[in-house]
Design a protein around this motif. Structure first.
Motif, PDB file in Angstrom:
ATOM      1  N   THR A  87       1.532  -1.266  -0.060  1.00  0.00           N
ATOM      2  CA  THR A  87      -0.389   0.124  -0.068  1.00  0.00           C
ATOM      3  C   THR A  87       1.087   0.999   0.238  1.00  0.00           C
ATOM      4  OG1 THR A  87      -1.467  -1.199   1.321  1.00  0.00           O
ATOM      5  CG2 THR A  87      -1.814   1.670   1.084  1.00  0.00           C
ATOM      6  N   PHE A  88       1.668   1.139   0.955  1.00  0.00           N
ATOM      7  CA  PHE A  88       2.621   2.434   1.418  1.00  0.00           C
ATOM      8  C   PHE A  88       3.431   2.727  -0.264  1.00  0.00           C
ATOM      9  CE2 PHE A  88       7.174   4.018   1.802  1.00  0.00           C
ATOM     10  CZ  PHE A  88       6.819   5.498   2.813  1.00  0.00           C
ATOM     11  N   LYS A  89       3.609   1.600  -0.762  1.00  0.00           N
ATOM     12  CA  LYS A  89       4.390   2.181  -2.164  1.00  0.00           C
ATOM     13  C   LYS A  89       3.814   2.337  -3.454  1.00  0.00           C
ATOM     14  CE  LYS A  89       8.567   0.875  -5.493  1.00  0.00           C
ATOM     15  NZ  LYS A  89       9.628   1.486  -4.754  1.00  0.00           N
ATOM     16  N   LYS A  90       3.093   1.539  -3.172  1.00  0.00           N
ATOM     17  CA  LYS A  90       1.485   1.835  -4.043  1.00  0.00           C
ATOM     18  C   LYS A  90       1.719   3.743  -4.232  1.00  0.00           C
ATOM     19  CE  LYS A  90      -2.587   0.191  -4.863  1.00  0.00           C
ATOM     20  NZ  LYS A  90      -3.265  -1.093  -4.167  1.00  0.00           N
ATOM     21  N   ARG A  91       1.238   3.989  -2.819  1.00  0.00           N
ATOM     22  CA  ARG A  91       1.487   5.526  -2.673  1.00  0.00           C
ATOM     23  C   ARG A  91       2.325   6.327  -3.253  1.00  0.00           C
ATOM     24  NH1 ARG A  91      -1.059   5.169   4.009  1.00  0.00           N
ATOM     25  NH2 ARG A  91      -3.116   4.983   3.259  1.00  0.00           N
ATOM     26  N   GLU A  92       3.483   5.944  -2.921  1.00  0.00           N
ATOM     27  CA  GLU A  92       4.851   6.879  -3.344  1.00  0.00           C
ATOM     28  C   GLU A  92       4.720   6.458  -4.920  1.00  0.00           C
ATOM     29  OE1 GLU A  92       8.092   4.415  -2.093  1.00  0.00           O
ATOM     30  OE2 GLU A  92       8.428   5.835  -0.383  1.00  0.00           O
ATOM     31  N   ALA A  95       2.451   9.194  -6.191  1.00  0.00           N
ATOM     32  CA  ALA A  95       2.810  11.129  -6.016  1.00  0.00           C
ATOM     33  C   ALA A  95       4.144  11.145  -7.448  1.00  0.00           C
ATOM     34  CB  ALA A  95       2.835  10.783  -5.103  1.00  0.00           C
ATOM     35  N   GLU A  96       4.499   9.718  -7.747  1.00  0.00           N
ATOM     36  CA  GLU A  96       5.182  10.058  -8.700  1.00  0.00           C
ATOM     37  C   GLU A  96       4.820  10.040  -9.993  1.00  0.00           C
ATOM     38  OE1 GLU A  96       8.112   6.898  -9.629  1.00  0.00           O
ATOM     39  OE2 GLU A  96       8.614   7.365  -6.970  1.00  0.00           O
ATOM     40  N   LEU A  97       4.156   9.284 -10.341  1.00  0.00           N
ATOM     41  CA  LEU A  97       2.834   9.527 -11.747  1.00  0.00           C
ATOM     42  C   LEU A  97       2.314  10.393 -11.692  1.00  0.00           C
ATOM     43  CD1 LEU A  97       1.402   8.097 -14.195  1.00  0.00           C
ATOM     44  CD2 LEU A  97      -0.350   7.037 -12.557  1.00  0.00           C
ATOM     45  N   GLU A  98       1.926  11.235 -10.238  1.00  0.00           N
ATOM     46  CA  GLU A  98       1.014  12.713 -10.792  1.00  0.00           C
ATOM     47  C   GLU A  98       2.247  13.562 -10.839  1.00  0.00           C
ATOM     48  OE1 GLU A  98      -1.280  16.157  -7.293  1.00  0.00           O
ATOM     49  OE2 GLU A  98      -0.638  13.327  -7.541  1.00  0.00           O
ATOM     50  N   LYS A  99       3.818  13.782 -11.087  1.00  0.00           N
ATOM     51  CA  LYS A  99       4.810  14.144 -10.704  1.00  0.00           C
ATOM     52  C   LYS A  99       4.570  14.276 -12.526  1.00  0.00           C
ATOM     53  CE  LYS A  99       7.177  17.745  -9.763  1.00  0.00           C
ATOM     54  NZ  LYS A  99       7.111  19.227  -9.277  1.00  0.00           N
ATOM     55  N   ILE A 100       4.876  13.062 -12.945  1.00  0.00           N
ATOM     56  CA  ILE A 100       5.182  13.032 -14.159  1.00  0.00           C
ATOM     57  C   ILE A 100       4.111  13.618 -14.859  1.00  0.00           C
ATOM     58  CG2 ILE A 100       5.415  11.074 -16.229  1.00  0.00           C
ATOM     59  CD1 ILE A 100       6.733   9.537 -14.314  1.00  0.00           C
ATOM     60  N   GLN A 101       3.008  13.462 -14.569  1.00  0.00           N
ATOM     61  CA  GLN A 101       1.847  14.181 -15.971  1.00  0.00           C
ATOM     62  C   GLN A 101       1.410  15.152 -15.703  1.00  0.00           C
ATOM     63  OE1 GLN A 101      -0.760  12.953 -17.704  1.00  0.00           O
ATOM     64  NE2 GLN A 101      -0.129  14.513 -18.123  1.00  0.00           N
ATOM     65  N   GLN A 102       2.449  15.860 -14.552  1.00  0.00           N
ATOM     66  CA  GLN A 102       2.941  17.695 -14.297  1.00  0.00           C
ATOM     67  C   GLN A 102       3.276  17.647 -15.120  1.00  0.00           C
ATOM     68  OE1 GLN A 102       2.606  18.964 -10.486  1.00  0.00           O
ATOM     69  NE2 GLN A 102       4.420  20.361 -10.286  1.00  0.00           N
ATOM     70  N   THR A 103       4.470  17.233 -14.904  1.00  0.00           N
ATOM     71  CA  THR A 103       5.489  18.124 -15.894  1.00  0.00           C
ATOM     72  C   THR A 103       5.286  17.876 -17.649  1.00  0.00           C
ATOM     73  OG1 THR A 103       7.532  17.467 -15.047  1.00  0.00           O
ATOM     74  CG2 THR A 103       7.964  17.370 -16.422  1.00  0.00           C
TER      75      THR A 103
END
Length: 243
Positions: A87-92, A95-103
Motif C-alpha cells: 500500500t505504501f509503495k503504491k502511494r509513492e 505521487a511520482e505518477l502525478e509529478k510526471i503527469q504535471q511535467t
C-alpha cells in the motif's frame, strides 16, 4: 569451481544488480558469496541467486535492507506487513505518477505557446519556463482548479500565454529594428499589450491577485533587455498622453 557457480560479474549481468551493490550486500551480510576463488574473487551458488531474487522482490514492494535481512532470516512474514508495504509503495508510485503527469502538462503548455515560430529568443523562452514552474509551485492549489487562470491545462490559459509570448516576441523585433517608441507602430503594439493586461486582470479574482502579491520570492528572471524595458516605458508614457 562448480559449473553452477557464478562470479560476481555473471551474477550482476544475470540479475541486473550492479557489482557495486553486490559488494555492498556482502559487506552488510545481506548476501554473502558461497565461496571465494584465488585472489579473493567472490563466487555465488544457485542458492545465493535465489536469495538475491528474494531480496529484489522485497525491495520492489518497498522493504528496507534491514527489514529484508530480518524477513529472510525468519523465513516467514506477516500478511498484514506485506499489505502495508505494498500500500505504501503504491502511494509513492501514484505521487511520482502525478509529478510526471504535471511535467508532461507543463511541456505540452510550452509546446503550444512556441508552436509556429522558426526562431525563438532564448531569454524569453527560459523566462516562460521559469514562470510556469514558479507559478505551479507557489500556486499549486489554484493550478488544479478547472476554471482558474493558473491552470496550465486549460485552453484559455494556453491561449493567453500564447498571446503574451507573441507580443513579447514582437517587442523584441520592434527594438531590434530600431522602431521609435513614439511611432504609430509602437503605439499599436502598446495598446495590444495594455488590452491583454486588462483582459488578464479581469480573469483574476481579487483573492488571486492578493495571493500572487504575497509570494515570498518573485520570478527573478526577466524576458527583456534594458533597451526593451526603456522602449516599453517610453511607449506607455506616450500612449498615456493620448488618453
Amino acid at each position: 569451481m562448480s559449473d553452477n557457480t557464478l562470479t560476481i560479474g555473471q551474477l550482476a549481468r544475470r540479475t541486473g544488480v550492479t557489482v557495486r551493490t553486490l559488494r555492498y550486500y556482502d559487506k552488510i551480510d545481506l548476501l554473502k558469496p558461497t565461496d571465494y576463488k584465488e585472489g579473493g574473487h567472490r563466487l555465488y551458488s544457485q542458492k545465493d541467486l535465489l536469495r538475491l531474487q528474494q531480496i529484489q522482490s522485497l525491495k520492489f514492494i518497498g522493504f528496507s535492507l534491514k527489514e529484508i535481512v530480518d524477513v529472510l532470516d525468519s523465513h516467514d512474514i506477516e500478511g498484514q506487513q506485506l499489505i502495508d508495504s505494498i500500500t505504501f509503495k503504491k502511494r509513492e508510485l501514484m505521487a511520482e505518477l502525478e509529478k510526471i503527469q504535471q511535467t508532461i502538462d507543463q511541456l505540452d503548455h510550452m509546446q503550444t505557446i512556441i508552436s509556429g515560430y522558426g526562431k525563438i529568443d532564448v531569454t524569453l523562452f527560459c523566462f516562460m519556463i521559469h514562470s510556469i514552474l514558479f507559478e505551479e509551485e507557489n500556486l499549486h492549489e489554484q493550478s488544479k482548479v478547472k476554471d482558474s487562470i493558473h491552470n496550465f491545462r486549460s485552453t484559455e490559459r494556453a491561449q493567453l500565454d500564447k498571446e503574451y509570448f507573441s507580443l513579447f516576441m514582437d517587442l523584441k523585433k520592434l527594438v531590434a529594428n530600431g522602431v521609435n517608441p513614439k511611432s504609430d507602430e509602437a503605439l499599436a503594439f502598446i495598446k495590444q499589450l495594455a488590452a491583454l493586461s486588462d483582459k488578464t486582470l479581469s480573469m483574476l479574482g481579487a483573492e488571486q491577485i492578493h495571493l500572487a502579491n504575497q509570494l515570498d520570492e518573485p520570478n527573478i528572471l526577466h524576458p527583456f533587455t534594458e533597451e526593451e524595458r526603456a522602449f516599453l516605458e517610453r511607449a506607455y508614457a506616450d500612449m498615456s498622453k493620448d488618453v
